[in-house]
Design a protein around this motif. Structure first.
Motif, short mmCIF file in Angstrom:
data_model
loop_
_atom_site.label_atom_id
_atom_site.label_comp_id
_atom_site.label_asym_id
_atom_site.label_seq_id
_atom_site.Cartn_x
_atom_site.Cartn_y
_atom_site.Cartn_z
N SER A 79 -6.18 -6.60 -6.22
CA SER A 79 -6.31 -5.18 -5.94
C SER A 79 -7.53 -4.94 -5.05
O SER A 79 -8.65 -5.28 -5.43
CB SER A 79 -6.44 -4.43 -7.27
OG SER A 79 -6.84 -3.11 -7.05
N GLY A 130 -7.60 2.28 -8.95
CA GLY A 130 -6.43 1.45 -8.69
C GLY A 130 -5.15 2.08 -9.21
O GLY A 130 -4.39 1.46 -9.96
N ILE A 135 -2.82 -5.44 -3.27
CA ILE A 135 -2.48 -4.01 -3.27
C ILE A 135 -3.70 -3.25 -2.75
O ILE A 135 -4.79 -3.37 -3.28
CB ILE A 135 -2.09 -3.55 -4.69
CG1 ILE A 135 -0.83 -4.30 -5.13
CG2 ILE A 135 -1.86 -2.04 -4.72
CD1 ILE A 135 -0.38 -4.02 -6.54
N CYS A 187 0.83 -1.20 0.00
CA CYS A 187 0.00 0.00 0.00
C CYS A 187 0.86 1.25 0.00
O CYS A 187 2.09 1.17 0.00
CB CYS A 187 -0.91 0.01 1.22
SG CYS A 187 0.00 0.22 2.76
N ARG A 230 -9.55 -1.97 -3.56
CA ARG A 230 -9.62 -0.52 -3.72
C ARG A 230 -11.06 -0.06 -3.69
O ARG A 230 -11.97 -0.82 -4.03
CB ARG A 230 -8.99 -0.12 -5.03
CG ARG A 230 -9.68 -0.75 -6.24
CD ARG A 230 -8.84 -0.52 -7.48
NE ARG A 230 -9.59 -0.75 -8.70
CZ ARG A 230 -9.18 -1.55 -9.67
NH1 ARG A 230 -8.06 -2.23 -9.56
NH2 ARG A 230 -9.90 -1.69 -10.77
N ARG A 262 2.18 -2.01 -11.93
CA ARG A 262 2.12 -2.93 -13.07
C ARG A 262 2.87 -2.36 -14.27
O ARG A 262 3.43 -3.11 -15.06
CB ARG A 262 0.66 -3.20 -13.44
CG ARG A 262 0.43 -4.60 -13.97
CD ARG A 262 -1.03 -4.92 -14.19
NE ARG A 262 -1.59 -5.88 -13.25
CZ ARG A 262 -1.12 -7.09 -13.00
NH1 ARG A 262 -0.04 -7.54 -13.58
NH2 ARG A 262 -1.71 -7.87 -12.13
N HIS A 284 -1.91 0.25 -8.15
CA HIS A 284 -1.85 -1.04 -8.84
C HIS A 284 -1.39 -0.84 -10.28
O HIS A 284 -0.47 -1.51 -10.76
CB HIS A 284 -3.24 -1.69 -8.79
CG HIS A 284 -3.34 -2.94 -9.59
ND1 HIS A 284 -3.74 -2.95 -10.90
CD2 HIS A 284 -3.09 -4.23 -9.26
CE1 HIS A 284 -3.72 -4.19 -11.36
NE2 HIS A 284 -3.33 -4.99 -10.38
N THR A 304 -1.50 -11.48 -7.80
CA THR A 304 -1.66 -10.16 -7.20
C THR A 304 -3.10 -9.69 -7.34
O THR A 304 -3.68 -9.77 -8.41
CB THR A 304 -0.72 -9.14 -7.88
OG1 THR A 304 0.60 -9.62 -7.78
CG2 THR A 304 -0.83 -7.78 -7.23
N GLU A 309 -5.52 0.30 -1.68
CA GLU A 309 -5.48 1.76 -1.90
C GLU A 309 -6.89 2.33 -1.93
O GLU A 309 -7.85 1.64 -2.29
CB GLU A 309 -4.77 2.09 -3.21
CG GLU A 309 -5.40 1.44 -4.43
CD GLU A 309 -4.55 1.59 -5.69
OE1 GLU A 309 -4.14 2.72 -5.96
OE2 GLU A 309 -4.31 0.58 -6.38
#
Lengths: 574, 301
Positions: free
Chosen positions: A541, A523, A516, A466, A543, A530, A526, A539, A518
């Motif tokens: 995300s 995102g 990830i 993060c 968010r 990436r 992210h 992985t 946030e």
């Protein structure tokens, strides 16, 4: 529960209208708990109006460090029920919470957000009448409520008395007497109350060296301690407190603070001061940051140090100016024309605002480039306990930015045009290519100078990644994971540009699953990561848009839903 | 002035409804109410960031019964120019376009757009409701803040050290067809000025003083009183100017000392009698200057 039987923490919410003294009530409770040696965190959430609008604080006291308010409130103090209705998305009330409210209020508690199944004690007192009778003004309702709450909870009596006395020194004798009488009236009104269900207070573990401060205040103090003697700004929520602090403080130190006519002027005043060799800064929020973009590119092109703070709020455009979000990352990383490299830092919590402000000035000077320091409403206006000696008082020495100083004895040519290293304008493609490389190299020198924050296991099942205020929720999430038998760790990136890809790759290798986290819709972190490195296949995300701080339950739900965390606590061992 | 006359001269229709989100005693809310009464429902309001960004209220509690466009801080006059052009292209010449901006959005960040529009003589009415600081963000100074006033960025140790920018003179210097000062405490004068502005094409500018109880630090119920004293003390004279040259006082009420106005407000609490004397001298000087302008304009006629 701690071994002694007292809880390790407690959370209290206060709601009312702006002008009711909600924040003062919260601060008096918070400061007395801090004086008693406890850690504390206090979120302030306002409606958009100055006065007459709704206002709330959410306070969490704890025996150990806390960096966000609690998911649920154990105590709720209500000056007016209708104001709670506006915070239904921010304040969540525990079913057994102690509630103290006004018996003169005709608002419907349930319709305003008290949980339907609420079974905790609910006391209603004639706050207004008691305020008029004892405090000589209905404005003293907050003091009556303070008296009632502190009486019922037995709120650190000695420390509260000291804090009240200190606060009352600002008032004339009559107001002082009236306020103290109102507090006493509140306390008397609950003295004979016989009900049960009053939550216990955490006992102090004697942290004597703590103080309560907001991110904006710590950032300002650290900037001054780092030699900043010039600030230019323009009023914008939630960054205005930095301008207000610097307005009071800088003149005392021989510095200057200018409230400019707009955001562009504020940015260019800052550039001008850097050109004069003085450490300078500007602070703003998203809309102002957009207006400053041209000047940020100019600072990079001219090779001038520039520190700009962006205290993020809900955008785009005017958005929700009083609510928190992490959605200016793209703007900070890319917000300008041309290839415009810059250093981007993001503060993870209140104390980190001080640390990163210090680093921002060092790095700006070394790189002769713009440094953008991201903060967030939640950190900027929220209060947290930090070590009393976190930020040193300014001493006599004031480091400037001598490399940039222009003066009668020193001819320096600086320009926004493409130029050679003496500042003489150039207009050929080969020089432009060479200088683009140089500008990138200047910024890249800062690589790995601001390490990330790591918590938990360095290797394991689950890694949370993060930036900014999401640090505090990730930290609690990995503790939760640990308590359910999942080895987890986290990394909070503090320097987003230049990005230390090697450090990231090392960390990513340690975990089976990476999430990830946030607080923005698209995102941005992210997508940025990436674009810079190969993220592991597993992985994910997590968010959402801003508007309110994270709750642990949200992260827990996400992890459980994706099979990364077992639901509920593990079975108790016999 | 008797009740009957006010009732006859101020339209009864209401386009600002109850339940708006202004603070108690807000001069800015009353100003909008009075101006819209005269303009009527065929009006588009352009609103750069200011207290009114909030006052209008969120859905479903919006308090204004006219179309409203919230725009970026520095862009009121530019957006209004665009709207006017689009309406004109479609032949809708009788729809009023107004900008409703605070002092920050007019004197400071919006001045460039306003100057550009005035130079083009764009056909709209620009209303600046002036509460003499950035109130919505928590009382920071603006270039409309008077000398000596406290704000959070001009603390009483070093209060506002420069004079209020003379926005009316700036607009008059653009030679726009109509510019005037007005006050919520003189509603008939205010409404008459809106009416006059509506009868003229081109850029029209109204500078309306909007007393602010939380920002100026006085009791909510004294807002009208405060606006009246501003005019009576000649701190805020009620004038109008056509084409930048023809100046006229529209009201010249019985005079009260500047001291009375200043001492009624907490934002001036730190000032000494001597400092108030300085304010009084500056007020007299400007008033004399306006009287000269008005007399010269009179002589031309």
């Amino acid at each position: 529960m701690s071994p002694s039987g007292s809880p390790s923490q407690l959370s209290i919410g206060v709601v009312g209208s702006g002008g009711d003294g909600v924040v003062l009530l919260g601060e008096l409770l918070a400061r007395s708990a801090v004086l008693a040696g406890l850690h504390c965190y206090m979120d302030k959430v306002f409606g958009p109006q100055i006065r007459g609008g709704e206002s709330s604080v959410s306070l969490r006291i704890s025996q150990s460090q806390v960096l966000r308010s609690a998911d649920e409130l154990d105590v709720l103090l209500v000056l007016q029920w209708s104001d709670l209705a506006r915070f239904h998305d921010v304040l969540s009330i525990a079913p057994d919470a102690l509630v103290i409210c006004s018996s003169e209020d005709d608002g419907d508690p349930q319709a305003c957000g008290l949980p339907i199944g609420h079974r905790g004690p609910l006391l209603s007192l004639p706050l207004k009448q008691l305020a008029l009778d004892h405090g000589r003004s209905k404005q003293a309702r907050n003091m009556v409520l303070l008296g009632a709450a502190s009486g019922l909870l037995d709120w650190y009596p000695q420390q509260l008395r000291a804090i009240l006395e200190r606060r009352m020194q600002r008032y004339d004798e009559r107001s002082r007497e009236n306020n103290l009488a109102a507090v006493a009236a509140g306390r008397d009104a609950v003295a004979s109350w016989q009900g049960s269900g009053i939550p216990a207070l955490p006992t102090s573990n004697g942290n004597a060296d703590l103080e309560l401060a907001s991110g904006n205040e710590l950032l300002s103090r650290a900037a001054i301690a780092s030699g900043c003697r010039f600030m230019a700004g323009y009023p914008i929520t939630p960054a205005s407190e930095i301008l207000e602090y610097m307005t009071r403080r800088l003149p005392q130190l021989g510095g200057t603070c200018i409230q400019a006519e707009d955001e562009i002027a504020a940015a260019c005043l800052t550039i001008g001061a850097a050109l004069g060799g003085v450490r300078s800064m500007s602070a703003t929020s998203g809309p102002g940051m957009t207006l400053k973009s041209e000047s940020i590119a100019l600072s990079g092109m001219a090779g001038l140090p520039m520190v700009v703070v962006d205290v993020q709020r809900c955008g785009p455009s005017t958005g929700i100016p009083t609510r928190t979000e992490q959605a200016d990352l793209n703007l900070a990383l890319y917000g300008a024309h041309g290839d415009s490299p810059r250093i981007v830092l993001a503060a993870a919590h209140q104390a980190d605002c001080a640390d990163l402000a210090t680093q921002a000035f060092e790095l700006a000077g070394e790189a002769s480039a713009p440094v953008i320091l991201l903060s967030e409403q939640q950190i900027a206006q929220g209060l947290a306990t930090v070590p009393r000696d976190l930020v040193p008082e300014p001493n006599g020495s004031v480091p400037g930015w001598p490399d940039t100083a222009i003066g009668a004895d020193r001819q320096v040519q600086l320009t926004g045009l493409e130029h050679d290293d003496s500042g003489r304008p150039l207009s050929d493609a080969a020089s432009h290519q060479a200088n683009s490389l140089l500008r990138n190299a200047r910024v890249n020198r800062a690589l790995s100078r601001v390490p990330a924050l790591y918590e938990g296991a360095a290797e394991g099942e689950l890694g949370l990644l993060c930036f900014g205020s999401s640090y505090s929720i990730c930290r609690e999430a990995i503790e939760l994971a640990g308590s359910r038998g999942v080895t987890a760790g986290m990394m909070c990136i503090r320097m987003l540009s230049p990005l230390d890809q090697a450090e990231l790759r090392d960390w990513l290798r340690g975990y089976r699953h990476v999430v990830i986290v946030e607080m923005n819709y698209s995102g941005q972190l992210h997508d940025y990561l990436r674009s810079r490195l190969q993220l592991p296949e597993l992985t994910m995300s997590l968010r959402r848009s801003g508007g309110r701080p994270w709750r642990l339950a949200e992260v827990e739900d996400f992890l459980v839903r994706h099979g990364l965390l077992p639901a509920g606590p593990p079975e108790l061992q016999p | 002035m008797s009740q009957t006359i006010i009732k006859d001269r101020i339209p009864e229709n209401e386009l600002l409804m109850g339940g708006h989100l202004a603070c108690p005693g807000c001069g800015g809310a009353l100003a909008m109410r009075l101006v819209l009464k005269e303009l009527g429902p065929k009006t588009i309001v352009v609103l750069p960031a200011c207290c009114w960004s909030i006052i209008a209220g969120p859905y479903p509690q919006s308090s204004l019964k006219v179309p409203l466009y919230h725009t970026a801080f520095e862009t009121g006059a530019a957006v209004a120019s665009g709207i006017r052009a689009a309406l004109d292209i479609q032949g809708q010449h009788d729809t009023n376009v107004i900008v409703w901006a605070g002092d920050g959005g007019t004197f400071d960040i919006g001045l460039q757009a306003l100057s550009g529009a005035a130079e083009r003589n764009e056909d709209f009415i620009y209303c600046c409701y002036d509460n003499e600081a950035y109130m919505n963000t928590g009382i920071q100074r603006s270039s409309a803040t008077p000398w000596g006033a406290w704000t959070t960025t001009t603390p009483s140790k070093h209060p506002q050290a420069t004079d209020k920018k003379d926005i009316l003179a700036i607009m008059a210097a653009h030679r726009i067809p109509y510019a005037a000062t007005a006050s919520v405490s003189y509603p008939v004068d205010l409404v008459d000025k809106v009416k006059k502005a509506m009868s003229i094409r081109g850029t029209r500018f109204l500078h309306i003083l909007a007393p602010c109880p939380p920002g100026w630090k006085f009791e909510d119920e004294r807002a009208i009183d405060m606006g009246r004293m501003a005019v009576q003390s000649r701190v805020f004279p009620l004038v109008e100017v056509e084409h930048g040259t023809d100046w006229r006082f529209t009201m010249d009420p019985e005079h009260v000392p500047v001291q009375d106005y200043i001492r009624a407000q907490g934002r001036f609490r730190h000032l000494t009698d001597e400092q108030i004397g300085h304010i009084s001298d500056a007020v007299d000087y400007r008033y004399e200057h306006l009287r000269d302008l008005a007399e010269r304009s009179q002589a031309k006629v």
